[in-house]
Scaffold this motif. Structure first.
Motif, PDB file in Angstrom:
ATOM      1  N   GLN A   1       0.832  -1.205   0.000  1.00 32.03           N
ATOM      2  CA  GLN A   1       0.000   0.000   0.000  1.00 32.03           C
ATOM      3  C   GLN A   1       0.868   1.257   0.000  1.00 32.03           C
ATOM      4  O   GLN A   1       1.887   1.320   0.666  1.00 32.03           O
ATOM      5  CB  GLN A   1      -0.864   0.019   1.275  1.00 32.03           C
ATOM      6  CG  GLN A   1      -1.794  -1.164   1.383  1.00 32.03           C
ATOM      7  CD  GLN A   1      -2.831  -1.150   0.278  1.00 32.03           C
ATOM      8  OE1 GLN A   1      -3.569  -0.177   0.142  1.00 32.03           O
ATOM      9  NE2 GLN A   1      -2.878  -2.200  -0.517  1.00 32.03           N
ATOM     10  N   VAL A   2       0.426   2.249  -0.748  1.00 36.13           N
ATOM     11  CA  VAL A   2       1.099   3.546  -0.785  1.00 36.13           C
ATOM     12  C   VAL A   2       0.087   4.589  -0.324  1.00 36.13           C
ATOM     13  O   VAL A   2      -1.057   4.590  -0.793  1.00 36.13           O
ATOM     14  CB  VAL A   2       1.563   3.879  -2.221  1.00 36.13           C
ATOM     15  CG1 VAL A   2       2.390   5.154  -2.231  1.00 36.13           C
ATOM     16  CG2 VAL A   2       2.366   2.730  -2.807  1.00 36.13           C
ATOM     17  N   SER A   3       0.482   5.475   0.593  1.00 34.36           N
ATOM     18  CA  SER A   3      -0.485   6.430   1.142  1.00 34.36           C
ATOM     19  C   SER A   3      -0.793   7.543   0.141  1.00 34.36           C
ATOM     20  O   SER A   3       0.006   7.851  -0.749  1.00 34.36           O
ATOM     21  CB  SER A   3       0.045   7.035   2.432  1.00 34.36           C
ATOM     22  OG  SER A   3       1.087   7.941   2.123  1.00 34.36           O
ATOM     23  N   HIS A   4      -1.930   8.150   0.334  1.00 34.48           N
ATOM     24  CA  HIS A   4      -2.363   9.288  -0.456  1.00 34.48           C
ATOM     25  C   HIS A   4      -1.302  10.392  -0.419  1.00 34.48           C
ATOM     26  O   HIS A   4      -0.939  10.972  -1.436  1.00 34.48           O
ATOM     27  CB  HIS A   4      -3.671   9.800   0.149  1.00 34.48           C
ATOM     28  CG  HIS A   4      -4.462  10.628  -0.786  1.00 34.48           C
ATOM     29  ND1 HIS A   4      -5.222  10.094  -1.795  1.00 34.48           N
ATOM     30  CD2 HIS A   4      -4.594  11.972  -0.868  1.00 34.48           C
ATOM     31  CE1 HIS A   4      -5.798  11.072  -2.456  1.00 34.48           C
ATOM     32  NE2 HIS A   4      -5.433  12.222  -1.919  1.00 34.48           N
ATOM     33  N   GLN A   5      -0.798  10.624   0.768  1.00 31.35           N
ATOM     34  CA  GLN A   5       0.202  11.682   0.942  1.00 31.35           C
ATOM     35  C   GLN A   5       1.475  11.397   0.141  1.00 31.35           C
ATOM     36  O   GLN A   5       2.006  12.284  -0.528  1.00 31.35           O
ATOM     37  CB  GLN A   5       0.527  11.812   2.424  1.00 31.35           C
ATOM     38  CG  GLN A   5       1.772  12.648   2.639  1.00 31.35           C
ATOM     39  CD  GLN A   5       1.733  13.394   3.942  1.00 31.35           C
ATOM     40  OE1 GLN A   5       0.945  13.065   4.827  1.00 31.35           O
ATOM     41  NE2 GLN A   5       2.583  14.397   4.060  1.00 31.35           N
ATOM     42  N   THR A   6       1.961  10.150   0.206  1.00 23.57           N
ATOM     43  CA  THR A   6       3.158   9.797  -0.571  1.00 23.57           C
ATOM     44  C   THR A   6       2.897   9.997  -2.062  1.00 23.57           C
ATOM     45  O   THR A   6       3.724  10.527  -2.800  1.00 23.57           O
ATOM     46  CB  THR A   6       3.550   8.331  -0.291  1.00 23.57           C
ATOM     47  OG1 THR A   6       3.771   8.191   1.100  1.00 23.57           O
ATOM     48  CG2 THR A   6       4.801   7.928  -1.044  1.00 23.57           C
ATOM     49  N   LEU A   7       1.709   9.558  -2.501  1.00 24.51           N
ATOM     50  CA  LEU A   7       1.377   9.680  -3.924  1.00 24.51           C
ATOM     51  C   LEU A   7       1.389  11.130  -4.387  1.00 24.51           C
ATOM     52  O   LEU A   7       1.996  11.457  -5.410  1.00 24.51           O
ATOM     53  CB  LEU A   7      -0.027   9.101  -4.191  1.00 24.51           C
ATOM     54  CG  LEU A   7      -0.170   7.594  -4.174  1.00 24.51           C
ATOM     55  CD1 LEU A   7      -1.642   7.213  -4.301  1.00 24.51           C
ATOM     56  CD2 LEU A   7       0.639   6.980  -5.313  1.00 24.51           C
ATOM     57  N   PHE A   8       0.707  11.988  -3.623  1.00 25.33           N
ATOM     58  CA  PHE A   8       0.443  13.332  -4.153  1.00 25.33           C
ATOM     59  C   PHE A   8       1.380  14.419  -3.628  1.00 25.33           C
ATOM     60  O   PHE A   8       1.226  15.587  -3.952  1.00 25.33           O
ATOM     61  CB  PHE A   8      -1.038  13.693  -3.953  1.00 25.33           C
ATOM     62  CG  PHE A   8      -1.918  12.803  -4.791  1.00 25.33           C
ATOM     63  CD1 PHE A   8      -1.984  12.965  -6.168  1.00 25.33           C
ATOM     64  CD2 PHE A   8      -2.633  11.748  -4.215  1.00 25.33           C
ATOM     65  CE1 PHE A   8      -2.758  12.125  -6.954  1.00 25.33           C
ATOM     66  CE2 PHE A   8      -3.407  10.901  -4.997  1.00 25.33           C
ATOM     67  CZ  PHE A   8      -3.476  11.088  -6.368  1.00 25.33           C
TER      68      PHE A   8
ATOM     69  N   LYS B   1       5.996  13.716  -8.513  1.00 23.04           N
ATOM     70  CA  LYS B   1       7.080  14.531  -9.074  1.00 23.04           C
ATOM     71  C   LYS B   1       8.203  13.682  -9.669  1.00 23.04           C
ATOM     72  O   LYS B   1       9.199  14.199 -10.148  1.00 23.04           O
ATOM     73  CB  LYS B   1       7.667  15.424  -7.974  1.00 23.04           C
ATOM     74  CG  LYS B   1       6.626  16.375  -7.395  1.00 23.04           C
ATOM     75  CD  LYS B   1       7.217  17.244  -6.287  1.00 23.04           C
ATOM     76  CE  LYS B   1       6.166  18.164  -5.692  1.00 23.04           C
ATOM     77  NZ  LYS B   1       5.116  17.429  -4.940  1.00 23.04           N
ATOM     78  N   LEU B   2       8.065  12.362  -9.639  1.00 25.30           N
ATOM     79  CA  LEU B   2       9.174  11.489 -10.042  1.00 25.30           C
ATOM     80  C   LEU B   2       9.201  11.219 -11.543  1.00 25.30           C
ATOM     81  O   LEU B   2       8.173  11.235 -12.217  1.00 25.30           O
ATOM     82  CB  LEU B   2       9.081  10.154  -9.294  1.00 25.30           C
ATOM     83  CG  LEU B   2       9.111  10.220  -7.749  1.00 25.30           C
ATOM     84  CD1 LEU B   2       9.024   8.817  -7.162  1.00 25.30           C
ATOM     85  CD2 LEU B   2      10.359  10.947  -7.257  1.00 25.30           C
ATOM     86  N   SER B   3      10.406  10.927 -12.047  1.00 25.76           N
ATOM     87  CA  SER B   3      10.551  10.491 -13.437  1.00 25.76           C
ATOM     88  C   SER B   3      10.084   9.032 -13.547  1.00 25.76           C
ATOM     89  O   SER B   3       9.890   8.359 -12.527  1.00 25.76           O
ATOM     90  CB  SER B   3      12.025  10.571 -13.863  1.00 25.76           C
ATOM     91  OG  SER B   3      12.780   9.583 -13.162  1.00 25.76           O
TER      92      SER B   3
END
Ligand code: PLP
Length: 513
Positions: free
Chosen positions: A43-50, A55-57
């Protein structure tokens, strides 16, 4: 917050123990006939995603995603980073999988995700460039400090009706301790596809042109896999679409395209995926289950519509005959990777979340498929699938009409030319746009091949436009040049396993890896 899941198990439950990533990749298929999957999706959190991932390549995203599925004790982070960088340095586009935004320019939010900028101009490169490097990495580690003559070597054998063969060859060419043999039916693939395979000069590559049909070639490959003596002598390996590493590598472009379509924000995004073996869209399912808020994953099929029929009826039924369509890479009887989705659905809706129980349920279904040619699932399974998926079926006529229409109306760029597989997806997308009537939704339609690879279908759609020229508008110089290069082909005069085995052994001796 991220959580990782780094062990693998089979979708059927006879093989009870879990496996490492390396074992799942090298073995390919579980010994009980099931496919490997991570029983818990990280799982990846909403915060990490946005705040971070948006911003990643492409390469940076690939690393973040893969780290969640591969233990750093198995592949240290720096090694994984190097593998990713090498794999995508062969792509012609700096973004690896660029998004052509608003192609129709009329406010429809129709974006085309171009997956064909790899060495063979097909989406399978995204996975096979990575898988080739991964094979080499694992073998180098196994063979470290081993004297010549005791090194483990893998002989990859595969059959192709077109695209997979060249993508596999380009993924494995020049790799140490790996040889690759691709069988194809003589005269039954397009000239460009044959040239792409046969002009690769690396000594570890050999194409075998077999007088027969694609089914003959596939039967021979299956028989070779089942041949214990040959197998233990040559370590026969597979790179077909059920290999877990291929799915893993494809997850990246769903994240990357989502952020591009939504300008890095949380927005409504639907993905439309031209589907055959269900490997491409399954990667989108992993992205969604990891936490990427995808609105819907839409399966677009041609007349070989087993998946569309399943979502409408709950019956999974093998067709008795493949229809030949304009989108041959999607001409399938059965969608191998669908079994992985069924396992997660069984786990959630039938098995009280038990991993082994889910495997028993899936095993039961596939036993029915084998004995009766079909199985039926409960409505709750279908309802579960419909939370994430929808489906559309597209005919050849509609495919041709879509190539024509996009050529006429596209604005960004003008005269955008679709290959027939991509056109199946775009036709389905246009239907959804008309149904949804919701300008807040963005549509990402996946483009799985460059139009030059399917010249006959594209020319058939566009030759009535006086200004259209295949040579000038479609054919890249790199593909044009292939027809001038020497071909390395070995002819097998009838579809016979002994002839093929002899040819492989003869060539292996010459390759002297
Ligand atoms: C393989 C392929 C597909 C189908 O992808 P699956 O993962 O099998 O669903 C679609 N289009 C092209 C051009 C392909 O090569």
């Amino acid at each position: 917050m991220v959580t990782a899941s780094q062990v693998y198990r089979s979708t059927r439950s006879a093989e009870k123990e879990t496996k490492s990533f390396e074992a799942a990749v090298i073995q390919g298929l579980a010994s009980d006939g099931g496919l490997f999957l991570p029983p818990t999706i990280p799982q990846v959190s909403h915060q990490t995603l946005f705040t971070k991932w948006n911003k990643l390549s492409f390469q940076e995203l690939a690393l973040e995603i893969m780290k969640l599925y591969v233990d750093s004790a198995e592949i240290p982070e720096q090694d994984l980073k190097n593998l990713i960088e090498r794999s995508y340095s062969t792509f012609r586009a700096p973004e690896v999988t660029p998004l052509a935004k608003n192609v129709t320019g009329n406010g429809e939010n129709l974006h085309v995700l171009e997956l064909f900028h790899g060495p063979t101009y097909a989406f399978k490169d995204v996975a096979l460039q990575f898988l080739g490097n991964l094979f080499e990495y694992f073998l180098m580690r196994t063979n470290k400090d081993k004297p010549e003559g005791e090194r483990k070597q893998i002989t990859v054998v595969g059959a192709t009706s077109g695209d997979t063969g060249s993508a596999a060859i380009y993924g494995l060419r020049g790799k140490k301790d790996v040889s690759v043999f691709i069988l194809y039916p003589t005269g039954r693939i397009s000239p460009i596809q044959e040239e792409q395979m046969a002009t690769v000069p690396d000594k570890n590559v050999q194409t075998l042109s077999v007088k027969g049909t694609f089914d003959n070639c596939q039967d021979i490959v299956k028989a070779i896999f089942g041949d214990k003596d040959f197998n233990s002598k040559h370590n026969v390996g597979a790179v077909n679409s059920i290999n877990w590493a291929r799915i893993l590598a494809q997850i990246t472009y769903y994240f990357y395209a989502y952020f591009q379509a939504s300008n890095g924000e949380n927005g409504k995004v639907k993905f439309v995926v031209p589907s055959g073996n269900f490997g491409d869209i399954l990667a989108g399912y992993f992205a969604k289950k990891m936490g990427l808020p995808i609105e819907k994953l839409v399966i677009a099929t041609n007349e070989n519509d087993i998946l569309d029929r399943f979502l409408k009826s709950g019956v999974y039924e093998r067709s008795d005959k493949v229809s030949s369509t304009l989108s041959p890479a999607m001409d399938i009887l059965i969608s191998s990777n669908f079994e992985r989705l069924l396992w997660y659905l069984a786990k959630e809706y039938e098995a009280g979340n038990g991993d082994l129980r889910a495997g028993e349920v899936v095993n039961n279904w596939f036993n029915h498929l084998r004995s009766e040619g079909k199985f039926k699932v409960d409505q709750k399974i279908i309802d579960g699938a419909l939370k994430d998926f929808a489906s559309e079926r597209v005919s050849d006529e509609q495919t041709t009409a879509t190539i024509k229409k996009m050529y006429e109306i596209s604005e960004n760029p003008k005269h955008y030319i679709l290959d027939p597989h991509t056109a199946v997806g775009v036709c389905a997308t246009e239907r959804l746009i008309a149904k949804d009537k919701d300008a807040s939704i963005s549509y990402v339609s996946l483009s799985t091949a460059h139009p030059a690879k399917f010249a006959a279908a594209v020319n058939n759609a566009l030759s009535s436009f006086p200004e259209y020229s295949f040579e000038r508008d479609v054919l890249p110089a790199e593909l044009k040049k292939l027809s001038t290069l020497p071909k390395k082909l070995k002819f097998i005069e009838k579809p016979d396993i002994e002839l093929v085995k002899n040819a492989i052994e003869e060539e292996l001796a010459k390759m002297d890896l």
